[in-house]
Design a protein around this motif. Sequence first.
Motif, PDB file in Angstrom:
ATOM      1  N   ARG A  21       0.861  -1.183   0.000  1.00 22.67           N
ATOM      2  CA  ARG A  21       0.000   0.000   0.000  1.00 22.67           C
ATOM      3  C   ARG A  21       0.897   1.232   0.000  1.00 22.67           C
ATOM      4  N   PHE A  22       0.322   2.391  -0.277  1.00 27.98           N
ATOM      5  CA  PHE A  22       1.126   3.596  -0.329  1.00 27.98           C
ATOM      6  C   PHE A  22       1.452   4.075   1.086  1.00 27.98           C
ATOM      7  N   PRO A  23       2.721   4.416   1.320  1.00 28.33           N
ATOM      8  CA  PRO A  23       3.126   4.821   2.669  1.00 28.33           C
ATOM      9  C   PRO A  23       2.599   6.203   3.033  1.00 28.33           C
ATOM     10  N   ALA A  24       2.779   6.565   4.282  1.00 29.95           N
ATOM     11  CA  ALA A  24       2.270   7.842   4.776  1.00 29.95           C
ATOM     12  C   ALA A  24       2.897   9.033   4.057  1.00 29.95           C
ATOM     13  N   ILE A  25       4.138   8.879   3.552  1.00 25.34           N
ATOM     14  CA  ILE A  25       4.779  10.012   2.878  1.00 25.34           C
ATOM     15  C   ILE A  25       4.195  10.278   1.494  1.00 25.34           C
ATOM     16  N   TRP A  26       3.393   9.332   1.000  1.00 28.11           N
ATOM     17  CA  TRP A  26       2.716   9.549  -0.287  1.00 28.11           C
ATOM     18  C   TRP A  26       1.613  10.574  -0.073  1.00 28.11           C
TER      19      TRP A  26
END
Length: 227
Positions: A59-64
């Motif tokens: 899944r896309f990380p928080a920095i995305w």
Amino acid sequence: MKTGGPWSRRARILRGMEETRTADDEPKYRIRALHTDRTVTVYQAYRPEIGLAAAREGRFPAIWKRDRMTWIKPSFLWMMYRSGWGTKEGQETVLAVEITREGFEWALRNACLSHHVRGFHPDQATWKARLRTAPARVQWDPERDQRLRALPYRSLQLGLSGEASRRYADEWTVSVTDVTPLAHRVRDLVRAGDLEAAGRLLPREEPYPESAGLLEHLRVPQAPEAP
């Protein structure tokens, strides 16, 4: 998030398609994608700190950044054209992102064309008003062959913002796979002139089944040919 899907199974990765399709076989506007009865695969390219983290976590990380517009592309070869086979700065990690068909079609139904078309939209003001509020936008760019040359038919590019971007990252994503090694392998075969071997490695992108009205507001009618 689930981590299975077409791109996690090597047999599906290696099922390729030969470049036998001609311009006459293809309508100008059609979605071609690797898809199952539940999902569709799209492509993006990121710098490694985002792309590798997304592939590792599924899944896309928080920095995305979920508040920025992001563009997804069902065409592997168009992504290769855009990213320079995964070599352009900031696009060194190529991702195959498997998302739900339900989410993909929600975005399409709520999308607006990214440019005004005279005679297709009522007027420019109406188009601009729709563009400001639409959570997704569509543009059709020339599809690419294995040498990344433009073809006469178009490939879908789907831009997601606001609600669509957040739902893409946190609800629709089923799996994320790093396909950078595949991109480099196909590139090397193409450069060596072995298009047949390169074609066998390409994902099997087939016409996406359109439900009623899915693309009516996004497919510009072709002008009749002059006699």
